[in-house]
Design a protein around this motif. Sequence first.
Motif, mmCIF file in Angstrom:
data_model
loop_
_atom_site.group_PDB
_atom_site.id
_atom_site.type_symbol
_atom_site.label_atom_id
_atom_site.label_comp_id
_atom_site.label_asym_id
_atom_site.label_seq_id
_atom_site.Cartn_x
_atom_site.Cartn_y
_atom_site.Cartn_z
ATOM 1 N N ASN A 60 0.788 -1.235 0.000
ATOM 2 C CA ASN A 60 0.000 0.000 0.000
ATOM 3 C C ASN A 60 0.818 1.282 0.000
ATOM 4 N N GLY A 61 1.770 1.399 -0.899
ATOM 5 C CA GLY A 61 2.518 2.644 -1.046
ATOM 6 C C GLY A 61 3.633 2.838 -0.041
ATOM 7 N N HIS A 62 4.034 1.779 0.651
ATOM 8 C CA HIS A 62 5.133 1.883 1.612
ATOM 9 C C HIS A 62 6.465 1.532 0.958
ATOM 10 N N VAL A 63 7.537 2.016 1.566
ATOM 11 C CA VAL A 63 8.900 1.799 1.078
ATOM 12 C C VAL A 63 9.731 1.277 2.241
ATOM 13 N N ILE A 64 10.585 0.303 1.983
ATOM 14 C CA ILE A 64 11.513 -0.204 3.001
ATOM 15 C C ILE A 64 12.890 0.356 2.683
ATOM 16 N N ILE A 120 10.013 -1.531 -2.713
ATOM 17 C CA ILE A 120 8.982 -0.525 -2.970
ATOM 18 C C ILE A 120 7.672 -1.242 -3.307
ATOM 19 N N SER A 121 6.541 -0.656 -2.892
ATOM 20 C CA SER A 121 5.246 -1.174 -3.340
ATOM 21 C C SER A 121 4.541 -0.109 -4.160
ATOM 22 N N GLN A 122 3.610 -0.549 -4.983
ATOM 23 C CA GLN A 122 2.802 0.401 -5.731
ATOM 24 C C GLN A 122 1.666 0.883 -4.857
ATOM 25 N N ARG A 176 10.964 2.363 12.631
ATOM 26 C CA ARG A 176 12.265 1.693 12.631
ATOM 27 C C ARG A 176 12.065 0.281 13.159
ATOM 28 N N ILE A 177 12.524 -0.722 12.381
ATOM 29 C CA ILE A 177 12.376 -2.114 12.807
ATOM 30 C C ILE A 177 13.708 -2.844 12.659
ATOM 31 N N VAL A 178 13.829 -3.957 13.363
ATOM 32 C CA VAL A 178 15.011 -4.807 13.263
ATOM 33 C C VAL A 178 14.540 -6.206 12.868
ATOM 34 N N VAL A 179 15.114 -6.743 11.788
ATOM 35 C CA VAL A 179 14.815 -8.092 11.332
ATOM 36 C C VAL A 179 16.132 -8.846 11.328
ATOM 37 N N GLY A 180 16.235 -9.854 12.185
ATOM 38 C CA GLY A 180 17.518 -10.545 12.352
ATOM 39 C C GLY A 180 18.519 -9.576 12.956
ATOM 40 N N SER A 181 19.583 -9.309 12.258
ATOM 41 C CA SER A 181 20.562 -8.333 12.735
ATOM 42 C C SER A 181 20.541 -7.068 11.892
ATOM 43 N N GLU A 182 19.611 -6.988 10.927
ATOM 44 C CA GLU A 182 19.517 -5.835 10.035
ATOM 45 C C GLU A 182 18.471 -4.842 10.546
ATOM 46 N N GLU A 183 18.779 -3.559 10.409
ATOM 47 C CA GLU A 183 17.864 -2.493 10.810
ATOM 48 C C GLU A 183 17.272 -1.860 9.549
ATOM 49 N N TYR A 184 15.971 -1.541 9.586
ATOM 50 C CA TYR A 184 15.279 -0.962 8.441
ATOM 51 C C TYR A 184 14.346 0.142 8.902
ATOM 52 N N PHE A 185 13.976 1.021 7.950
ATOM 53 C CA PHE A 185 12.893 1.985 8.122
ATOM 54 C C PHE A 185 11.765 1.546 7.201
ATOM 55 N N ILE A 186 10.527 1.691 7.654
ATOM 56 C CA ILE A 186 9.364 1.526 6.791
ATOM 57 C C ILE A 186 8.618 2.846 6.835
ATOM 58 N N THR A 187 8.370 3.415 5.649
ATOM 59 C CA THR A 187 7.690 4.701 5.566
ATOM 60 C C THR A 187 6.837 4.744 4.307
ATOM 61 N N LYS A 188 5.886 5.642 4.259
ATOM 62 C CA LYS A 188 5.091 5.832 3.052
ATOM 63 C C LYS A 188 5.919 6.606 2.030
ATOM 64 N N GLU A 189 5.698 6.322 0.774
ATOM 65 C CA GLU A 189 6.433 7.033 -0.274
ATOM 66 C C GLU A 189 6.173 8.535 -0.206
ATOM 67 N N THR A 190 4.971 8.934 0.210
ATOM 68 C CA THR A 190 4.642 10.360 0.289
ATOM 69 C C THR A 190 5.387 11.068 1.416
ATOM 70 N N GLU A 191 5.958 10.312 2.376
ATOM 71 C CA GLU A 191 6.703 10.902 3.488
ATOM 72 C C GLU A 191 8.166 11.180 3.137
ATOM 73 N N ILE A 192 8.643 10.670 2.009
ATOM 74 C CA ILE A 192 10.042 10.874 1.615
ATOM 75 C C ILE A 192 10.239 12.326 1.211
ATOM 76 N N LEU A 193 11.253 12.958 1.802
ATOM 77 C CA LEU A 193 11.499 14.369 1.581
ATOM 78 C C LEU A 193 12.232 14.669 0.282
ATOM 79 N N ALA A 194 13.253 13.851 -0.028
ATOM 80 C CA ALA A 194 14.077 14.125 -1.214
ATOM 81 C C ALA A 194 14.850 12.884 -1.614
ATOM 82 N N VAL A 195 15.232 12.850 -2.893
ATOM 83 C CA VAL A 195 16.127 11.825 -3.422
ATOM 84 C C VAL A 195 17.493 12.458 -3.538
#
Length: 96
Positions: free
Chosen positions: A8-12, A44-46, A75-94
Amino acid sequence: MTTLTPLNGHVILRPVEEQEQMSGNIIIPDLGKEKPEMGEVVSISQTYNYHRGEEIPSRLVVGQKVLIPKMGSQRIVVGSEEYFITKETEILAVIN
């Protein structure tokens, strides 16, 4: 092995550490500056547009570096890796 698939429009994102700034041989400290987080797009999801009944493709590409607000992502941790999950609309800049 656990894999994450955004919906649903989220990005990891994988967090990217910013490097300290230097002026000659002097390291300039980053004391008390509130800056956005930097991350690398992992997945990325559509987004589904319910009004039109169609999926909207993402403008992001896996591997791009982006800025997200400090308080706008999960912010989540899966195994030993750390990730962010956010909506694509929340991304400020590339970052190019």
